[in-house]
Design an enzyme around this catalytic site. Structure first.
Site, mmCIF file in Angstrom:
data_model
loop_
_atom_site.group_PDB
_atom_site.id
_atom_site.type_symbol
_atom_site.label_atom_id
_atom_site.label_comp_id
_atom_site.label_asym_id
_atom_site.label_seq_id
_atom_site.Cartn_x
_atom_site.Cartn_y
_atom_site.Cartn_z
ATOM 1 N N ASP A 51 51.893 20.916 -59.701
ATOM 2 C CA ASP A 51 50.951 20.581 -60.766
ATOM 3 C C ASP A 51 51.597 20.663 -62.139
ATOM 4 O OD1 ASP A 51 48.795 20.183 -59.025
ATOM 5 O OD2 ASP A 51 48.301 22.317 -59.015
ATOM 6 N N TYR A 109 56.472 29.874 -52.276
ATOM 7 C CA TYR A 109 56.305 29.956 -53.725
ATOM 8 C C TYR A 109 56.525 31.388 -54.196
ATOM 9 C CZ TYR A 109 54.118 25.311 -54.027
ATOM 10 O OH TYR A 109 53.871 23.958 -53.995
#
Length: 269
Positions: A51, A109
């Protein structure tokens, strides 16, 4: 010929990975550089569409080309034509059955929190500043409720386009390194904003606003409105994408680089 690339980028000044009209994206910059070096237009496919404002140290992409270049030439040629906040870490010729997204078996992540009363002028980006003292041990305990395969509707963005909220979290570790708290999470895949929504709720627990068991309750409710606000994108990094061993892709340190390679030990503070 199919080429895979390992990519690192600072997402601060980009509106996410995906090419969009009238805004700057990582895909746009990378496709421009690859097409220039290949002397033909090359469409890029990535492992995970990050994003706006999200970074990567372990993004993997692929493209098809008729151009014949050495792996070294791809790496150095692309870096010479990319902006300073995007870098190619490796290039490799891969088999025709490889796909950066569909061949991946897991994504990993890291979310970096600078936990200090005062913000740092040296790291205005790349970390999320949280001034309230956090107990990383409570955050780690809470995260263990999320392990395994579950319906993650409570941590799924309203605009998520995935057909299912079910995902399988392989590990979720929270540890401290000096003034940094790192949330390290790996799953087969993630729904939209899943990592940032989980971190937002972990921050509530780490600051003492909610008990550890709140995370288990949130998971069972399957209601996004009950969980905490979405954590900022500044501290989020895609650090690794896993593939079957037969593709034999290179591996880099998970990073980000200024962390070094922390040793995770949950038996000691």
């Amino acid at each position: 010929m199919k080429i895979a690339l390992g990519i690192e980028y600072n997402g601060t000044h980009y509106f996410g990975w995906q090419r969009q009209a009238n805004v700057t994206s990582v895909q746009e910059k990378l496709e421009s550089a690859v097409s220039f070096v290949a002397n033909e237009f090359c469409q890029i496919y990535c492992a995970g569409r990050t994003d706006s404002g999200v970074h990567a140290t372990g993004q993997v992409v692929h493209f098809d080309t008729k151009a014949i270049r050495s792996e070294k030439a791809w790496t150095f040629g692309l870096n010479a034509n990319l902006p300073a906040d995007i870098a190619v870490r490796w290039a490799k010729v891969v088999s025709e059955d490889f796909h950066a997204r569909f061949s991946a078996t897991a994504r990993r992540y890291r979310y970096l929190i600078y936990n200090h009363p005062l913000r740092s002028a040296l790291f205005p980006t790349g970390v999320t500043h949280h001034h309230v003292a956090l107990d990383h041990r409570l955050m780690h305990q809470a995260g263990q409720y999320l392990l395994g395969e579950h319906d993650f509707s409570s941590f799924r963005a309203a605009q998520c386009q995935s057909n299912t909220p079910w995902r399988n979290i392989h590990h979720l570790h929270v540890f401290r390194q000096a003034n940094y708290i790192i949330v390290d999470i790996q799953a087969n895949a993630f729904v939209h904003h899943m990592v940032r929504n989980i971190v937002g709720s972990l921050l509530e627990i780490g600051s003492g606003k909610q008990p550890v068991e709140w995370m288990d309750w949130l998971l069972t409710q399957k209601d996004r409105t009950l969980a905490a606000p979405t954590a900022k994108p500044d501290g989020l990094y895609l650090v690794e994408v896993k593939y079957p061993n037969h593709f034999n892709l290179p591996k880099n340190p998970l990073g980000p680089l200024f962390l070094g390679e922390p040793k995770i030990d949950f038996n000691h503070d």
